[in-house]
Design an enzyme around this catalytic site. Structure first.
Site, PDB file in Angstrom:
ATOM      1  N   LYS A 137       0.861  -1.184   0.000  1.00 38.07           N
ATOM      2  CA  LYS A 137       0.000   0.000   0.000  1.00 38.07           C
ATOM      3  C   LYS A 137       0.885   1.217   0.000  1.00 38.07           C
ATOM      4  O   LYS A 137       2.008   1.177   0.508  1.00 38.07           O
ATOM      5  CB  LYS A 137      -0.885   0.029   1.245  1.00 38.07           C
ATOM      6  N   ASP A 177      -7.036   4.161  -4.697  1.00 39.96           N
ATOM      7  CA  ASP A 177      -7.716   4.015  -3.403  1.00 39.96           C
ATOM      8  C   ASP A 177      -8.365   5.374  -3.137  1.00 39.96           C
ATOM      9  O   ASP A 177      -8.625   6.120  -4.097  1.00 39.96           O
ATOM     10  CB  ASP A 177      -6.708   3.613  -2.308  1.00 39.96           C
TER      11      ASP A 177
HETATM   12  P1  NDP Z   1     -13.013   7.547  -3.093  1.00 41.14           P
HETATM   13  O1  NDP Z   1     -11.970   8.566  -2.885  1.00 41.14           O
HETATM   14  O2  NDP Z   1     -13.535   7.302  -4.458  1.00 41.14           O
HETATM   15  O3  NDP Z   1     -14.272   7.851  -2.154  1.00 41.14           O
HETATM   16  C1  NDP Z   1     -14.127   7.919  -0.785  1.00 41.14           C
HETATM   17  C2  NDP Z   1     -15.472   8.274  -0.172  1.00 41.14           C
HETATM   18  O4  NDP Z   1     -15.378   8.136   1.241  1.00 41.14           O
HETATM   19  C3  NDP Z   1     -15.873   9.715  -0.441  1.00 41.14           C
HETATM   20  O5  NDP Z   1     -17.275   9.811  -0.434  1.00 41.14           O
HETATM   21  C4  NDP Z   1     -15.261  10.429   0.767  1.00 41.14           C
HETATM   22  O6  NDP Z   1     -15.887  11.646   1.093  1.00 41.14           O
HETATM   23  C5  NDP Z   1     -15.500   9.410   1.853  1.00 41.14           C
HETATM   24  N1  NDP Z   1     -14.492   9.549   2.901  1.00 41.14           N
HETATM   25  C6  NDP Z   1     -13.149   9.491   2.755  1.00 41.14           C
HETATM   26  N2  NDP Z   1     -12.550   9.700   3.924  1.00 41.14           N
HETATM   27  C7  NDP Z   1     -13.517   9.893   4.819  1.00 41.14           C
HETATM   28  C8  NDP Z   1     -13.514  10.153   6.206  1.00 41.14           C
HETATM   29  N3  NDP Z   1     -12.365  10.273   6.893  1.00 41.14           N
HETATM   30  N4  NDP Z   1     -14.716  10.279   6.829  1.00 41.14           N
HETATM   31  C9  NDP Z   1     -15.878  10.173   6.139  1.00 41.14           C
HETATM   32  N5  NDP Z   1     -15.939   9.925   4.809  1.00 41.14           N
HETATM   33  C10 NDP Z   1     -14.774   9.789   4.171  1.00 41.14           C
HETATM   34  O7  NDP Z   1     -12.414   6.196  -2.471  1.00 41.14           O
HETATM   35  P2  NDP Z   1     -12.859   4.687  -2.729  1.00 41.14           P
HETATM   36  O8  NDP Z   1     -14.314   4.603  -2.950  1.00 41.14           O
HETATM   37  O9  NDP Z   1     -11.932   4.112  -3.732  1.00 41.14           O
HETATM   38  O10 NDP Z   1     -12.478   4.013  -1.323  1.00 41.14           O
HETATM   39  C11 NDP Z   1     -13.422   3.881  -0.264  1.00 41.14           C
HETATM   40  C12 NDP Z   1     -12.970   2.768   0.669  1.00 41.14           C
HETATM   41  O11 NDP Z   1     -12.903   1.536  -0.050  1.00 41.14           O
HETATM   42  C13 NDP Z   1     -11.585   2.947   1.310  1.00 41.14           C
HETATM   43  O12 NDP Z   1     -11.600   2.368   2.598  1.00 41.14           O
HETATM   44  C14 NDP Z   1     -10.688   2.116   0.393  1.00 41.14           C
HETATM   45  O13 NDP Z   1      -9.516   1.706   1.053  1.00 41.14           O
HETATM   46  C15 NDP Z   1     -11.613   0.951   0.103  1.00 41.14           C
HETATM   47  N6  NDP Z   1     -11.296   0.162  -1.081  1.00 41.14           N
HETATM   48  C16 NDP Z   1     -11.159   0.748  -2.310  1.00 41.14           C
HETATM   49  C17 NDP Z   1     -10.881  -0.034  -3.405  1.00 41.14           C
HETATM   50  C18 NDP Z   1     -10.802   0.534  -4.776  1.00 41.14           C
HETATM   51  O14 NDP Z   1     -10.624  -0.240  -5.717  1.00 41.14           O
HETATM   52  N7  NDP Z   1     -10.920   1.835  -4.971  1.00 41.14           N
HETATM   53  C19 NDP Z   1     -10.675  -1.490  -3.292  1.00 41.14           C
HETATM   54  C20 NDP Z   1     -10.921  -2.015  -1.966  1.00 41.14           C
HETATM   55  C21 NDP Z   1     -11.204  -1.198  -0.919  1.00 41.14           C
HETATM   56  P3  NDP Z   1     -15.208  13.054   0.655  1.00 41.14           P
HETATM   57  O15 NDP Z   1     -15.528  13.197  -0.795  1.00 41.14           O
HETATM   58  O16 NDP Z   1     -15.887  14.057   1.545  1.00 41.14           O
HETATM   59  O17 NDP Z   1     -13.734  12.938   0.924  1.00 41.14           O
HETATM   60  O1  2IT Z   2      -7.753  -1.755  -0.962  1.00 37.89           O
HETATM   61  C1  2IT Z   2      -7.675  -2.241  -2.109  1.00 37.89           C
HETATM   62  O2  2IT Z   2      -7.801  -3.450  -2.323  1.00 37.89           O
HETATM   63  C2  2IT Z   2      -7.468  -1.322  -3.237  1.00 37.89           C
HETATM   64  N1  2IT Z   2      -7.424  -0.115  -3.036  1.00 37.89           N
HETATM   65  C3  2IT Z   2      -7.279  -1.855  -4.628  1.00 37.89           C
HETATM   66  C4  2IT Z   2      -5.855  -2.302  -4.832  1.00 37.89           C
HETATM   67  C5  2IT Z   2      -5.513  -2.704  -6.245  1.00 37.89           C
HETATM   68  O3  2IT Z   2      -4.320  -2.993  -6.442  1.00 37.89           O
HETATM   69  O4  2IT Z   2      -6.363  -2.727  -7.124  1.00 37.89           O
END
Ligand code: NDP
Ligand code: 2IT
Length: 457
Positions: A137, A177
């Protein structure tokens, strides 16, 4: 199978505490990392104690020490001409079963502790996918909020000027992420190509015109919902007509919502870091298009939803877990659903909690959900669809071809089903499926066995 409240587990409690004390001493103040390791160690320690080969090889101690961590400065110039300096990290946690793989996070809350927790969990998650991927990460404390596109571009380019030395399609393959999506991957990949003069699958989540995979963008959210559907199917039920509360409105949340709607469920909440919207009429596909445009293109706030759709209310500074639902999908960030939230959800009759985010439910919250005997899907299983689709993007890049949407989606579905079935196999406690236990043991065994095969390295 055992957990810490079982009599057998009580005999390993001193071992567990001694192990945790050592870890805390070696990693002072890294609260998120301690939390993630304890969560795994509580599941795995009884299993390690039962198997001399793992115990004698000090496998847990070795698994909790990253292979290496790169820390570097990212200097860039903002639109006013002021010089800015951020810190960035890449935590290469384990390449026991494949090249390092995991996302990059840009958010002001990013610390070494956060990235170590994420890298550690990634090792187990990637193992569960069945694909040959190690865990890593990275990211930066850079805050993308309010930055112009040019500022984001200059930051991404400057970050890659250092990161390019440490990545490679057979070494380490970053992805997105929080705060890192297709736009940022494009900027970073553009700079990588310029520096290295080579086209290779060194990043995933690329745009579709330059090596990206169909369904990668949707994969985490879709995969999480496939996993929840698998859990419900396992007891003869489905998502059809279920009321679903979702937090976040980013990549994972919006595509989780889309798949829930496609499977006949009703999504009633979305959120961002300022508050949540409640739409009792249901957030349908047309409303989701508005949310995608709002968040992905205009980068606005979720509150705007209520200006467009009169059926919704906005709740400033609140999380959505007070809304009655059958299924809760925390899809925003770590520790966003605590013990009080879990009690409220259980009181409202929640049946499924599926972690779209990484570590969104606090330890107390997890304990309450498991004691409540509902379906709790830990992130390392439920959100593995994103990295699994990244693995499929790597395969397509290596083959120099692109699979159709249906082909990738079908592979994603079958990977999520296989992860579900591994959890059932390893997490069966007298008929109750403890998916946390199942995911931790199944993820652990593959990595541990690879480490044993390598000897003392
Ligand atoms: P994005 O940046 O696309 O979206 C994040 C969302 O969460 C936004 O709505 C944001 O709000 C909100 N958010 C972020 N930080 C906070 C906080 N501290 N408190 C409240 N709301 C918050 O990220 P992703 O959708 O990609 O990621 C979301 C989660 O999923 C994370 O935990 C990530 O690690 C996990 N994840 C992502 C993967 C991926 O492929 N993208 C894969 C597996 C897991 P705002 O716009 O106000 O910041
Ligand atoms: O938390 C996760 O699994 C991710 N943000 C995606 C990682 C990846 O390599 O696609």
């Amino acid at each position: 199978m055992t957990n810490v409240s079982d009599p057998i587990a009580k005999t390993v409690q001193p071992e567990l505490e001694q192990f945790m004390q050592g870890l805390i001493k070696r990693n002072p103040g890294e609260m998120e990392f301690h939390q993630a390791v304890r969560e795994v160690a509580e599941s795995v320690m009884p299993f390690v104690m039962d198997h001399a080969k793992y115990r004698d090889a000090q496998i847990l101690e070795r698994m909790t020490e990253p292979d290496r961590i790169v820390i570097f400065r990212v200097t860039w110039e903002d639109d006013q001409g002021s010089i800015r300096a951020n810190r960035a990290w890449r935590v290469q946690f384990s390449n026991a079963i494949g090249a390092y793989k995991g996302g990059l996070r840009f958010h002001p809350t990013v610390t070494l502790s956060v990235l170590k927790f994420l890298g550690f969990e990634q090792v187990f998650k990637n193992s569960l996918t069945g694909l040959p991927m190690g865990g890593a990460k990275g990211g930066s404390n850079f805050n993308p909020r309010g930055k112009s596109e040019r500022e984001v571009m200059r930051f991404c380019q400057s970050l890659m000027v250092e990161l390019h030395r440490h990545i490679g399609e057979d070494t380490d393959v970053p992805a997105g992420d929080i705060g890192v999506g297709t736009r940022e991957i494009g900027f970073m990949y553009g700079m990588y190509k310029r520096l290295e003069n080579r086209v290779a699958g060194v990043l995933t989540g690329k745009g579709l015109t330059f090596g990206g995979s169909l369904v990668r963008m949707e994969a985490t959210g879709y995969g999480c919902v496939y996993f929840c559907e698998n859990m419900l199917n396992h007891r003869g039920d489905s998502l059809e007509s279920k009321t679903v509360a979702i937090s976040g409105s980013g990549n994972v949340a919006t595509y989780a919502a889309e798949k829930v709607v496609q499977l006949g469920g009703k999504v009633v909440t979305l959120a961002d870091s300022d508050g949540f919207i409640h739409d009792p009429a249901g957030i349908d596909e047309q409303k989701l298009e508005f949310v995608k445009e709002l968040k992905e293109v205009r980068r606005g706030r979720i509150q705007e939803y209520t200006e467009r759709f009169a059926s919704a209310t906005y709740h400033e500074g609140k999380r959505p877990w007070g809304v009655a639902c059958d299924v809760a999908l925390p899809c925003a960030t770590q520790n966003e659903l605590d013990g009080d939230d879990a009690r409220t959800l259980l009181a409202h009759g929640v049946q499924v909690v599926g972690e779209g985010a990484n570590m969104p439910v606090t330890p107390e919250g997890i304990r309450l959900l498991l004691d409540g005997k509902i379906f709790y899907a830990p992130g390392k299983a439920a959100n593995a669809g994103g990295v699994a689709a990244s693995g499929l993007e790597q395969s397509q890049n290596a083959l120099r071809l692109s699979w159709s949407r249906d082909e990738v989606d079908e592979r994603l579905r079958s990977i999520m089903r296989e992860i579900h079935d591994k959890c059932v196999e390893h997490g069966n406690e007298n008929g109750f499926i403890n998916y946390q236990q199942g995911a931790n043991i199944a993820g652990f065994v593959k990595v541990a066995d690879a480490m044993l095969a390598y000897g003392v390295v």
